[in-house]
Design a protein around this motif. Structure first.
Motif, short mmCIF file in Angstrom:
data_model
loop_
_atom_site.label_atom_id
_atom_site.label_comp_id
_atom_site.label_asym_id
_atom_site.label_seq_id
_atom_site.Cartn_x
_atom_site.Cartn_y
_atom_site.Cartn_z
N GLY A 1 0.81 -0.98 0.06
CA GLY A 1 0.05 -0.02 -0.06
C GLY A 1 0.94 1.23 0.08
N ALA A 2 0.36 2.40 0.42
CA ALA A 2 1.02 3.68 0.22
C ALA A 2 0.37 4.59 1.53
N ILE A 3 1.35 5.30 2.24
CA ILE A 3 0.73 6.37 3.23
C ILE A 3 1.24 7.78 2.51
N ARG A 4 0.27 8.57 2.42
CA ARG A 4 0.31 9.98 1.76
C ARG A 4 0.42 11.08 2.73
N VAL A 5 1.50 11.79 2.82
CA VAL A 5 1.33 12.94 3.63
C VAL A 5 1.24 14.25 2.80
N ASN A 6 0.35 15.33 2.95
CA ASN A 6 0.05 16.07 2.09
C ASN A 6 0.19 15.68 0.41
N GLY A 7 -0.40 14.57 0.53
CA GLY A 7 -0.45 14.03 -1.14
C GLY A 7 0.59 13.51 -1.76
N VAL A 8 1.82 13.43 -0.94
CA VAL A 8 3.09 12.79 -1.32
C VAL A 8 3.18 11.39 -0.75
N ASP A 9 3.79 10.63 -1.36
CA ASP A 9 3.90 9.14 -0.77
C ASP A 9 5.16 9.32 -0.09
N ILE A 10 5.25 8.99 1.48
CA ILE A 10 6.15 9.10 2.22
C ILE A 10 7.57 8.56 1.78
N ARG A 11 7.51 7.56 1.07
CA ARG A 11 8.65 6.75 0.59
C ARG A 11 9.36 7.51 -0.61
N GLN A 12 8.81 8.51 -1.26
CA GLN A 12 9.06 9.34 -2.15
C GLN A 12 9.68 10.54 -1.78
N ALA A 13 9.33 10.84 -0.52
CA ALA A 13 10.08 12.10 0.35
C ALA A 13 11.14 11.69 1.14
N THR A 14 12.06 12.78 1.41
CA THR A 14 13.16 12.56 2.33
C THR A 14 12.42 12.30 3.79
N GLN A 15 12.84 11.65 4.66
CA GLN A 15 12.52 11.31 6.18
C GLN A 15 12.39 12.76 6.76
N ASP A 16 13.22 13.29 6.65
CA ASP A 16 13.32 14.78 7.31
C ASP A 16 12.39 15.54 6.95
N GLU A 17 11.93 15.58 5.70
CA GLU A 17 10.64 16.34 5.04
C GLU A 17 9.51 15.80 5.58
N VAL A 18 9.18 14.53 5.70
CA VAL A 18 8.03 14.08 6.16
C VAL A 18 7.77 14.31 7.72
N ARG A 19 8.98 14.02 8.26
CA ARG A 19 8.68 14.53 9.96
C ARG A 19 8.69 15.78 10.24
N SER A 20 9.20 16.80 9.42
CA SER A 20 9.04 18.11 9.57
C SER A 20 7.51 18.62 9.38
N LYS A 21 6.76 17.73 8.89
CA LYS A 21 5.09 18.24 8.91
C LYS A 21 4.27 17.65 10.21
N LEU A 22 4.97 16.95 10.75
CA LEU A 22 4.52 16.17 11.67
C LEU A 22 4.53 16.76 13.35
N GLY A 23 3.56 16.85 14.17
CA GLY A 23 3.86 17.15 15.19
C GLY A 23 3.51 15.89 16.15
N PHE A 24 4.44 15.24 16.83
CA PHE A 24 4.26 13.68 17.20
C PHE A 24 4.47 13.73 18.74
N VAL A 25 3.36 13.27 19.44
CA VAL A 25 3.37 13.03 20.90
C VAL A 25 3.47 11.58 21.21
N PRO A 26 4.40 11.11 21.61
CA PRO A 26 4.26 9.58 21.81
C PRO A 26 3.49 9.16 23.01
N GLN A 27 3.35 7.78 23.15
CA GLN A 27 2.43 7.22 24.15
C GLN A 27 3.09 7.67 25.83
N LYS A 28 4.54 7.35 25.67
CA LYS A 28 5.18 7.60 26.56
C LYS A 28 5.90 8.72 26.40
#
Length: 574
Positions: A387-414
């Motif tokens: 399958g595919a996961i798209r962030v802002n319409g772009v497959d996260i495997r086609q973008a750099t990891q830094d670019e994907v993570r820069s668009k996220l505000g992540f609050v982990p379980q712990k």
């Protein structure tokens, strides 16, 4: 080991200086016995006092030059070895930062810490010895043999007889000891793992009165390491006595046969004394070589372990360059399936949904349903199987990891916090955040009240892991850290579990206004937390069991109804 030693390349001038200095020191050491023979034969025997003073002065000067060369060689070898160790630690740390969670699971955190500290320290120590002894030992051995033979070739037959015995003993001991070095490092890993678990989980250990059992577990790991270390040292302990025995027997043989040679007029007393000195140098060179043979195998094990980390390629790497967003603030799962390495069944199967800006998408389900796994796929901590996961319409495997993570505000379980001030921890989400932005994020996260109650306020220093804060306070700071970033997509992985219902309600109300232009993905255990979401996804055994609003799911979804009835009263459901 050779791969690791290539890291000495930046310090080649230090290495060259060490080589020249050690050569100079060795030449000085080799010249001193000849001067001693001269001072005995031409000074002491003949009673020539001025000659003794003259040659003695030269001996003092040469000894001083040798000592200066030795000190400088130690300094430069230490500079090269410590510099290489620093570079190796930096290289290992930088490489490990690229790992996915899959590699961390495979190697283990305790082992990575041991490799970065103990293993690199082992290599540093060996490099210092190698830089000094690998040059000195061959020169002393070769030079000693040449000088000894030049003094009396016939007497050298004693050395020829002793050498095979000495070399054979060294090789036999090494054959027995070297395989145990790898076992030492493995058991050191185990000891670090048990110790780390006990220190990080001390509250749980004490809460369940497991101190005795955990002490026994640590003692077993410690005993295992002790046992194998003692076995190694017992084997290696034979080396020095054997070498001293052979060395002393050789000296006895030389004195015996040398005395006969002197009695026959074929040798002078001074030459015999010099000859003994040269034999001691030859034997000492072999002692140095044996010490290298003792340390190098252990360092080779450490080098192999470090190379394993450096050669380990992350399960996935960036495939593309920076890409332009096709949409803003959207998150889409398109028929996503994911399996953990070695698992018999997928953790997630055929997950499809799309979250848009201004919407709150909640994910709920029983324990082990795959909620946290789904969340961990978005920042690409793991890579999907299908399958595919798209962030802002772009497959996260086609973008750099830094670019994907820069668009996220992540609050982990712990909630993970770092040593430093409260401001530093919130600013972790945005390094250039202004004080006003920090205060705004803390206000939305309902953290202002407890921060203002602290003596130092935002400059209050946190202990390791934020242990001087409560669970709810740590969660609110973790939420503020994500909010200050103002990302396109907010991900809350069961991030309100430590909050009371009043704070939870106030926080969710403030979040709705703050995140109205962003997408919010919310994982929760409590139905009360997700009841107002625009879309609720119900997970069961890694599959979507239902999707809709609270009212729709209460009417049409049996799994969601069971969760709701188990948590809410009849009045709340109504």
């Amino acid at each position: 080991m050779l791969k690791i030693l290539k890291n000495l390349a930046p310090y080649k001038w230090f290495v060259a200086a060490v080589v020249l200095l050690i050569f100079g020191q060795s030449m000085a050491d080799l010249f001193l016995p000849t001067l001693m023979a001269d001072i005995i034969d031409n000074g002491v025997v003949k009673g020539n006092i001025p000659y003794i003073w003259e040659i003695g002065g030269w001996m003092l000067l040469i000894s001083a030059l040798g000592a200066v060369a030795a000190i400088c060689a130690s300094f430069y070898s230490s500079k090269a070895a410590m510099g290489m160790g620093r570079d190796l630690r930096r290289k290992v740390f930088s490489h490990v930062e690229k790992f996915s969670l899959q590699e961390f699971d495979e190697v283990g955190t305790a082992s990575l810490i041991t490799r970065t500290t103990n293993d690199i320290t082992q290599i540093q120590q060996v490099v210092i010895m190698l830089l000094r002894m690998v040059i000195s030992a061959p020169i002393m051995l070769t030079g000693g043999l040449i000088m000894a033979i030049s003094k009396d070739a016939k007497l050298s037959l004693v050395i020829v007889a002793a050498m095979p015995v000495l070399v054979g003993a060294i090789l036999l001991i090494l054959k027995k000891g070297v395989p145990l070095f790898q076992e030492v490092q493995k058991r050191l890993d185990r000891l670090n793992l048990v110790l780390r678990e006990n220190l990080t989980g001390i509250r749980v250990v004490r809460a369940f009165n497991r101190e005795t059992e955990e002490k026994a577990r640590l003692q077993k790991a410690n005993r295992d390491l002790t046992d194998v270390s003692i076995r190694v040292n017992k084997i290696m302990a034979f080396m020095m006595p054997i070498m001293m025995l052979v060395m002393n027997l050789t000296v006895v043989g030389i004195i015996w046969f040398g005395g006969i040679r002197i009695d026959n007029g074929g040798m002078q007393i001074g030459d015999l004394m010099a000859y003994i000195q040269y034999v001691m140098m030859i034997m000492f060179a072999l002692v140095m070589a044996s010490m290298m043979f003792m340390m190098v195998p252990r360092a080779a094990v450490s080098a192999k372990r470090i190379n394993e980390v450096l050669e380990m390629k992350p399960a996935f790497q960036d495939l593309g360059n920076k890409t332009a967003d096709r949409e803003r603030g959207t998150l889409e799962f398109d028929n996503v399936t994911f399996s953990y390495p070695g698992a018999e069944e997928p953790a997630l199967s055929n997950i499809s949904f799309k979250a848009k800006p201004g919407e709150i998408t909640a994910i709920i389900g029983g324990t082990g349903s795959g909620k946290s796994t789904l969340i961990n796929l978005i920042p690409r901590f793991y890579d999907i199987s299908e399958g595919a996961i798209r962030v802002n319409g772009v497959d996260i495997r086609q973008a750099t990891q830094d670019e994907v993570r820069s668009k996220l505000g992540f609050v982990p379980q712990k909630a993970i916090l770092f040593t430093g001030s409260i401001a530093d921890n919130i600013r972790f989400g945005k390094p250039d955040a202004t004080p006003a932005e920090l205060e705004h994020a803390a206000s939305i996260a309902q953290a202002t009240e407890f921060i203002s109650g602290l003596k130092e306020g935002y400059e209050t220093e946190l202990e390791q892991g934020g242990s001087n804060l409560s669970g709810g306070q740590k969660q609110r700071l973790a939420i503020a850290r994500a909010l200050v970033r103002k990302p396109d997509i907010y991900i809350f992985d069961d991030s309100f579990s430590a909050l009371d219902f009043k704070t939870d309600a106030k926080l969710r109300a403030a979040l709705r206004d703050e995140t109205k232009d962003a997408t919010v993905l919310l994982v929760a255990q409590r139905v009360s937390t997700v009841v107002d979401a625009d879309r609720i996804i119900v997970l069961e055994k890694g599959r979507i069991a239902g999707m809709g609003t609270h009212e729709e799911l209460m009417k049409n979804n049996e799994v969601y109804r069971e969760i709701a009835y188990s948590q809410l009263s009849e009045e709340e459901i109504a």
